[in-house]
Write a protein that holds these residues in place. Structure first.
Motif, mmCIF file in Angstrom:
data_model
loop_
_atom_site.group_PDB
_atom_site.id
_atom_site.type_symbol
_atom_site.label_atom_id
_atom_site.label_comp_id
_atom_site.label_asym_id
_atom_site.label_seq_id
_atom_site.Cartn_x
_atom_site.Cartn_y
_atom_site.Cartn_z
ATOM 1 N N TRP A 1 -25.796 -6.124 -47.394
ATOM 2 C CA TRP A 1 -26.544 -5.022 -47.612
ATOM 3 C C TRP A 1 -27.420 -4.510 -45.839
ATOM 4 C CZ3 TRP A 1 -22.293 -1.500 -48.794
ATOM 5 C CH2 TRP A 1 -21.631 -1.481 -49.448
ATOM 6 N N ARG A 2 -27.905 -4.690 -45.750
ATOM 7 C CA ARG A 2 -29.101 -4.159 -44.994
ATOM 8 C C ARG A 2 -28.398 -4.376 -43.013
ATOM 9 N NH1 ARG A 2 -33.750 -1.179 -43.546
ATOM 10 N NH2 ARG A 2 -34.658 -2.388 -42.042
ATOM 11 N N PHE A 3 -27.825 -5.521 -42.997
ATOM 12 C CA PHE A 3 -27.295 -5.908 -41.694
ATOM 13 C C PHE A 3 -26.274 -5.307 -41.492
ATOM 14 C CE2 PHE A 3 -23.756 -8.094 -39.318
ATOM 15 C CZ PHE A 3 -24.295 -8.363 -38.609
ATOM 16 N N TRP A 4 -25.607 -4.959 -42.334
ATOM 17 C CA TRP A 4 -23.791 -3.853 -41.649
ATOM 18 C C TRP A 4 -24.744 -2.474 -41.700
ATOM 19 C CZ3 TRP A 4 -20.360 -5.393 -40.162
ATOM 20 C CH2 TRP A 4 -20.067 -6.785 -40.472
ATOM 21 N N PHE A 5 -25.549 -2.019 -42.883
ATOM 22 C CA PHE A 5 -26.438 -0.451 -42.668
ATOM 23 C C PHE A 5 -27.405 -0.965 -40.847
ATOM 24 C CE2 PHE A 5 -29.986 2.294 -42.705
ATOM 25 C CZ PHE A 5 -29.290 3.651 -42.609
ATOM 26 N N ASP A 6 -27.916 -1.676 -40.588
ATOM 27 C CA ASP A 6 -28.117 -1.252 -39.277
ATOM 28 C C ASP A 6 -27.248 -1.286 -38.112
ATOM 29 O OD1 ASP A 6 -31.098 -1.781 -40.368
ATOM 30 O OD2 ASP A 6 -31.201 -3.856 -40.151
ATOM 31 N N ALA A 7 -26.231 -2.076 -38.520
ATOM 32 C CA ALA A 7 -24.942 -2.301 -37.550
ATOM 33 C C ALA A 7 -24.221 -0.954 -37.684
ATOM 34 C CB ALA A 7 -23.845 -3.150 -37.882
ATOM 35 N N ALA A 8 -24.302 -0.458 -38.770
ATOM 36 C CA ALA A 8 -23.283 1.024 -38.660
ATOM 37 C C ALA A 8 -24.751 2.174 -37.832
ATOM 38 C CB ALA A 8 -23.261 1.832 -39.920
ATOM 39 N N THR B 1 -25.715 5.130 -33.533
ATOM 40 C CA THR B 1 -26.901 5.383 -32.145
ATOM 41 C C THR B 1 -26.580 5.775 -30.487
ATOM 42 O OG1 THR B 1 -28.743 5.087 -33.334
ATOM 43 C CG2 THR B 1 -29.395 5.098 -31.117
ATOM 44 N N ILE B 2 -24.989 4.711 -30.432
ATOM 45 C CA ILE B 2 -24.392 4.347 -29.525
ATOM 46 C C ILE B 2 -23.069 5.523 -29.253
ATOM 47 C CG2 ILE B 2 -22.669 2.635 -28.428
ATOM 48 C CD1 ILE B 2 -24.446 1.177 -29.552
ATOM 49 N N ALA B 3 -22.709 6.003 -30.192
ATOM 50 C CA ALA B 3 -22.188 6.966 -30.700
ATOM 51 C C ALA B 3 -22.833 7.896 -30.063
ATOM 52 C CB ALA B 3 -21.559 6.863 -31.503
ATOM 53 N N ILE B 4 -23.791 8.653 -30.457
ATOM 54 C CA ILE B 4 -24.403 9.916 -29.836
ATOM 55 C C ILE B 4 -24.962 10.039 -28.826
ATOM 56 C CG2 ILE B 4 -26.459 10.701 -30.622
ATOM 57 C CD1 ILE B 4 -26.170 10.699 -33.413
ATOM 58 N N GLY B 5 -25.689 8.588 -28.427
ATOM 59 C CA GLY B 5 -25.913 8.189 -26.774
ATOM 60 C C GLY B 5 -24.548 8.650 -26.231
ATOM 61 N N VAL B 6 -23.102 8.233 -26.325
ATOM 62 C CA VAL B 6 -22.257 8.286 -25.103
ATOM 63 C C VAL B 6 -21.924 10.081 -25.767
ATOM 64 C CG1 VAL B 6 -19.935 7.811 -25.076
ATOM 65 C CG2 VAL B 6 -21.091 6.261 -25.386
ATOM 66 N N TYR B 7 -21.502 10.375 -27.127
ATOM 67 C CA TYR B 7 -21.521 11.829 -27.111
ATOM 68 C C TYR B 7 -22.767 12.590 -25.919
ATOM 69 C CZ TYR B 7 -21.477 16.418 -28.612
ATOM 70 O OH TYR B 7 -21.056 18.034 -28.879
#
Length: 130
Positions: A8-15, A20-26
């Motif tokens: 769960w920690r891995f998938w939370f970090d991935a999400a 963060t990448i989506a916010i950066g692109v936005y």
């Protein structure tokens, strides 16, 4: 359960990374859009400033064209008037004819003076004899 927590920690970090990448692109896309809008606004202001200049130029051109049309009409009218004027040769002939008429009038004036004197003499003679 610790293993599940790690997953769960891995998938939370991935999400979180994807978010963060989506916010950066936005943010990048939004700033690019604002910069483009600023450039378009500047261009619109510049074009609207030129629109006033173009309108002024068009008004001046219309006024100039109207003045040119009036002058052209005046020139056309003058050409028509000049076309009807006598030529240099016709004026020379007319001057010669006027000279001839002047001579004839001088001759007639002399004859009329003579006739007038003769009539006066006849009147005086008739007045004395009566």
């Amino acid at each position: 359960m610790i293993e599940d927590y790690t997953a769960w920690r891995f998938w939370f970090d991935a999400a979180q990374l994807a978010g963060t990448i989506a916010i950066g692109v936005y943010v990048w896309w939004d700033r690019r859009k604002k910069t483009t809008e600023k450039r378009f606004s500047a261009l619109e202001e510049m074009v609207s400033g030129h629109a006033v200049s173009i309108k002024t130029i068009n008004d001046a051109k219309k006024k100039k064209d109207g003045d040119c049309d009036k002058r052209l009409q005046r020139i056309t009218d003058l050409e028509k008037d000049v076309h009807h004027l006598p030529s240099r040769q016709e004026l020379t002939e007319l001057s010669g004819k006027i000279g001839t008429l002047t001579e004839k009038l001088g001759t007639l004036d002399g004859r009329l003076s003579g006739i007038n004197r003769a009539v006066d003499l006849l009147n005086q003679h008739h007045l004395r004899t009566d």
